[in-house]
Scaffold this motif. Sequence first.
Motif, PDB file in Angstrom:
ATOM      1  N   TRP A 173       0.818  -1.218   0.000  1.00 43.18           N
ATOM      2  CA  TRP A 173       0.000   0.000   0.000  1.00 43.18           C
ATOM      3  C   TRP A 173       0.849   1.265   0.000  1.00 43.18           C
ATOM      4  O   TRP A 173       0.428   2.311  -0.502  1.00 43.18           O
ATOM      5  CB  TRP A 173      -0.935   0.030   1.213  1.00 43.18           C
ATOM      6  CG  TRP A 173      -2.007  -1.010   1.149  1.00 43.18           C
ATOM      7  CD1 TRP A 173      -1.989  -2.244   1.730  1.00 43.18           C
ATOM      8  CD2 TRP A 173      -3.249  -0.925   0.441  1.00 43.18           C
ATOM      9  NE1 TRP A 173      -3.147  -2.922   1.428  1.00 43.18           N
ATOM     10  CE2 TRP A 173      -3.939  -2.143   0.649  1.00 43.18           C
ATOM     11  CE3 TRP A 173      -3.848   0.068  -0.347  1.00 43.18           C
ATOM     12  CZ2 TRP A 173      -5.193  -2.398   0.098  1.00 43.18           C
ATOM     13  CZ3 TRP A 173      -5.099  -0.183  -0.884  1.00 43.18           C
ATOM     14  CH2 TRP A 173      -5.757  -1.401  -0.665  1.00 43.18           C
ATOM     15  N   HIS A 174       2.015   1.204   0.628  1.00 43.84           N
ATOM     16  CA  HIS A 174       2.749   2.458   0.866  1.00 43.84           C
ATOM     17  C   HIS A 174       4.099   2.558   0.153  1.00 43.84           C
ATOM     18  O   HIS A 174       4.723   3.617   0.188  1.00 43.84           O
ATOM     19  CB  HIS A 174       2.927   2.655   2.373  1.00 43.84           C
ATOM     20  CG  HIS A 174       1.615   2.808   3.092  1.00 43.84           C
ATOM     21  ND1 HIS A 174       0.832   3.936   2.962  1.00 43.84           N
ATOM     22  CD2 HIS A 174       0.929   1.971   3.903  1.00 43.84           C
ATOM     23  CE1 HIS A 174      -0.271   3.785   3.688  1.00 43.84           C
ATOM     24  NE2 HIS A 174      -0.235   2.600   4.259  1.00 43.84           N
ATOM     25  N   GLU A 175       4.528   1.472  -0.463  1.00 44.68           N
ATOM     26  CA  GLU A 175       5.804   1.491  -1.155  1.00 44.68           C
ATOM     27  C   GLU A 175       5.819   2.548  -2.262  1.00 44.68           C
ATOM     28  O   GLU A 175       4.853   2.648  -3.014  1.00 44.68           O
ATOM     29  CB  GLU A 175       6.009   0.106  -1.783  1.00 44.68           C
ATOM     30  CG  GLU A 175       7.360  -0.098  -2.351  1.00 44.68           C
ATOM     31  CD  GLU A 175       7.642  -1.586  -2.492  1.00 44.68           C
ATOM     32  OE1 GLU A 175       8.644  -2.025  -1.955  1.00 44.68           O
ATOM     33  OE2 GLU A 175       6.831  -2.279  -3.135  1.00 44.68           O
ATOM     34  N   LEU A 180       6.490   9.506   3.930  1.00 40.76           N
ATOM     35  CA  LEU A 180       5.738   8.531   4.721  1.00 40.76           C
ATOM     36  C   LEU A 180       5.643   9.040   6.163  1.00 40.76           C
ATOM     37  O   LEU A 180       6.667   9.296   6.801  1.00 40.76           O
ATOM     38  CB  LEU A 180       6.448   7.172   4.674  1.00 40.76           C
ATOM     39  CG  LEU A 180       5.920   6.071   5.596  1.00 40.76           C
ATOM     40  CD1 LEU A 180       4.448   5.771   5.328  1.00 40.76           C
ATOM     41  CD2 LEU A 180       6.744   4.786   5.416  1.00 40.76           C
ATOM     42  N   ILE A 181       4.413   9.216   6.621  1.00 41.00           N
ATOM     43  CA  ILE A 181       4.171   9.628   8.011  1.00 41.00           C
ATOM     44  C   ILE A 181       3.653   8.379   8.726  1.00 41.00           C
ATOM     45  O   ILE A 181       2.672   7.781   8.283  1.00 41.00           O
ATOM     46  CB  ILE A 181       3.105  10.739   8.067  1.00 41.00           C
ATOM     47  CG1 ILE A 181       3.574  11.963   7.256  1.00 41.00           C
ATOM     48  CG2 ILE A 181       2.795  11.129   9.520  1.00 41.00           C
ATOM     49  CD1 ILE A 181       2.445  12.894   6.855  1.00 41.00           C
ATOM     50  N   ALA A 182       4.321   7.971   9.777  1.00 41.88           N
ATOM     51  CA  ALA A 182       3.912   6.723  10.434  1.00 41.88           C
ATOM     52  C   ALA A 182       3.849   6.910  11.945  1.00 41.88           C
ATOM     53  O   ALA A 182       4.687   7.592  12.542  1.00 41.88           O
ATOM     54  CB  ALA A 182       4.882   5.596  10.084  1.00 41.88           C
ATOM     55  N   ARG A 211      11.869   2.856  -1.371  1.00 44.03           N
ATOM     56  CA  ARG A 211      11.709   3.452  -0.037  1.00 44.03           C
ATOM     57  C   ARG A 211      11.319   4.922  -0.148  1.00 44.03           C
ATOM     58  O   ARG A 211      11.623   5.569  -1.154  1.00 44.03           O
ATOM     59  CB  ARG A 211      13.031   3.322   0.732  1.00 44.03           C
ATOM     60  CG  ARG A 211      13.373   1.876   0.973  1.00 44.03           C
ATOM     61  CD  ARG A 211      14.686   1.675   1.697  1.00 44.03           C
ATOM     62  NE  ARG A 211      14.961   0.236   1.718  1.00 44.03           N
ATOM     63  CZ  ARG A 211      16.081  -0.311   2.143  1.00 44.03           C
ATOM     64  NH1 ARG A 211      17.065   0.447   2.608  1.00 44.03           N
ATOM     65  NH2 ARG A 211      16.245  -1.612   2.116  1.00 44.03           N
ATOM     66  N   PRO A 212      10.679   5.437   0.884  1.00 47.12           N
ATOM     67  CA  PRO A 212      10.315   6.868   0.828  1.00 47.12           C
ATOM     68  C   PRO A 212      11.560   7.749   0.875  1.00 47.12           C
ATOM     69  O   PRO A 212      12.614   7.318   1.358  1.00 47.12           O
ATOM     70  CB  PRO A 212       9.479   7.052   2.098  1.00 47.12           C
ATOM     71  CG  PRO A 212       9.889   5.951   3.013  1.00 47.12           C
ATOM     72  CD  PRO A 212      10.287   4.801   2.150  1.00 47.12           C
ATOM     73  N   GLU A 213      11.423   8.978   0.375  1.00 45.02           N
ATOM     74  CA  GLU A 213      12.536   9.928   0.502  1.00 45.02           C
ATOM     75  C   GLU A 213      12.647  10.393   1.946  1.00 45.02           C
ATOM     76  O   GLU A 213      13.722  10.661   2.437  1.00 45.02           O
ATOM     77  CB  GLU A 213      12.288  11.140  -0.397  1.00 45.02           C
ATOM     78  CG  GLU A 213      12.668  10.894  -1.841  1.00 45.02           C
ATOM     79  CD  GLU A 213      12.280  12.065  -2.724  1.00 45.02           C
ATOM     80  OE1 GLU A 213      11.551  11.802  -3.698  1.00 45.02           O
ATOM     81  OE2 GLU A 213      12.671  13.222  -2.444  1.00 45.02           O
ATOM     82  N   VAL A 214      11.479  10.510   2.577  1.00 45.81           N
ATOM     83  CA  VAL A 214      11.439  11.022   3.949  1.00 45.81           C
ATOM     84  C   VAL A 214      10.438  10.209   4.771  1.00 45.81           C
ATOM     85  O   VAL A 214       9.325   9.949   4.317  1.00 45.81           O
ATOM     86  CB  VAL A 214      11.016  12.519   3.932  1.00 45.81           C
ATOM     87  CG1 VAL A 214      10.540  12.971   5.294  1.00 45.81           C
ATOM     88  CG2 VAL A 214      12.163  13.390   3.442  1.00 45.81           C
ATOM     89  N   LEU A 215      10.866   9.822   5.968  1.00 49.43           N
ATOM     90  CA  LEU A 215       9.946   9.227   6.939  1.00 49.43           C
ATOM     91  C   LEU A 215       9.777  10.225   8.081  1.00 49.43           C
ATOM     92  O   LEU A 215      10.769  10.786   8.566  1.00 49.43           O
ATOM     93  CB  LEU A 215      10.532   7.918   7.490  1.00 49.43           C
ATOM     94  CG  LEU A 215       9.832   7.325   8.722  1.00 49.43           C
ATOM     95  CD1 LEU A 215       8.444   6.787   8.377  1.00 49.43           C
ATOM     96  CD2 LEU A 215      10.674   6.199   9.346  1.00 49.43           C
ATOM     97  N   VAL A 216       8.536  10.464   8.486  1.00 49.35           N
ATOM     98  CA  VAL A 216       8.291  11.285   9.681  1.00 49.35           C
ATOM     99  C   VAL A 216       7.666  10.385  10.726  1.00 49.35           C
ATOM    100  O   VAL A 216       6.607   9.786  10.478  1.00 49.35           O
ATOM    101  CB  VAL A 216       7.351  12.474   9.391  1.00 49.35           C
ATOM    102  CG1 VAL A 216       7.168  13.329  10.654  1.00 49.35           C
ATOM    103  CG2 VAL A 216       7.887  13.330   8.251  1.00 49.35           C
ATOM    104  N   THR A 240      18.563   1.985   7.366  1.00 48.71           N
ATOM    105  CA  THR A 240      17.758   1.906   6.138  1.00 48.71           C
ATOM    106  C   THR A 240      18.151   2.936   5.077  1.00 48.71           C
ATOM    107  O   THR A 240      17.728   2.827   3.938  1.00 48.71           O
ATOM    108  CB  THR A 240      16.265   2.151   6.444  1.00 48.71           C
ATOM    109  OG1 THR A 240      16.110   3.505   6.929  1.00 48.71           O
ATOM    110  CG2 THR A 240      15.739   1.185   7.498  1.00 48.71           C
ATOM    111  N   GLY A 241      18.901   3.956   5.467  1.00 53.97           N
ATOM    112  CA  GLY A 241      19.262   5.023   4.533  1.00 53.97           C
ATOM    113  C   GLY A 241      18.150   6.038   4.320  1.00 53.97           C
ATOM    114  O   GLY A 241      18.303   6.978   3.539  1.00 53.97           O
ATOM    115  N   VAL A 242      17.014   5.869   4.992  1.00 56.64           N
ATOM    116  CA  VAL A 242      15.894   6.799   4.789  1.00 56.64           C
ATOM    117  C   VAL A 242      16.013   7.970   5.765  1.00 56.64           C
ATOM    118  O   VAL A 242      16.131   7.772   6.984  1.00 56.64           O
ATOM    119  CB  VAL A 242      14.535   6.084   5.004  1.00 56.64           C
ATOM    120  CG1 VAL A 242      13.378   7.071   4.915  1.00 56.64           C
ATOM    121  CG2 VAL A 242      14.366   4.963   3.979  1.00 56.64           C
TER     122      VAL A 242
END
Length: 271
Positions: A173-175, A180-182, A211-216, A240-242
């Motif tokens: 769903w999110h790839e 990505l806000i989690a 992978r997302p560019e940014v995870l919050v 993960t490098g994110v």
Amino acid sequence: MIEITFLGSGGGRFITITQFRSTGGFHIRASRNLYVDPGPGALIRSWRYKLDPRKLDAIFVSHRHVDHCNDLEVMIEAMTGGALKKRGMLIASRSVVHGDESHTPAVSGYYLDVLESVHIPEPGSRIKLGEEEMVITPSRHSDPTTIGFRMKTRYGDVSYIPDTAYFDELLKWHEGSRVLIAAVTRPRDMGIPYHLSTDDAVVMLRKMTRRPEVLVINHIGMKMHFANPYKEALYIKNLTGVKTYVAKEGFRVMMGKDGISVRTLRPARFV
Ligand SMILES: [Zn+2]
């Protein structure tokens, strides 16, 4: 340009009742204005960061827990100009609109009547919001009707994973979302049922081919708060490098064609 502004970053019962971190949810400004998970303080924090709640077009509520829906009615009151005009859209879990065995609905008939539309979508449903489109996504939480979303915008996708246990289907769903806000409620080695921990975030990102560019990370619980969420964010990034940020009140992510940037806003003086 898509602007995401956090009106809080707290979640879980102890952070909510102490307000060690505020619990107002977040606001997305795209072609329309969307408020996501208006927990306690959403109205006050909106004004504090000059996000006029009368200009909202839609409100999304992932589930019927008080840290996500406490301010829903008063935000509808604002969106509809004091409940005087029929305006705006509510997108919410079944439990928010209808209640469940242990909860009343989070919104009364009075407010449902002044909304232009009310959606109780299943995962996979698509909802048009101006130029954007929201794809509703599944969650596995103690409120079994909990939903998240992936918003498709001209600058790329913004995903929201609300309270949930980790399950592999989240990947599909999110790839490939850019942002990505989690809800990463717990620090590493301290996972609890129905919530994501730092370890789960690492597993999820490692399994993603895009992978997302940014995870919050958002919805910080008390254990996470005292474990130091910034250390946890660095841990996720190192494995993960994110690029991983910790949400906080006034934190803004801007996504445009030239890239993604962040800043922290100062609160307005008058509140
Ligand atoms: Zn919850």
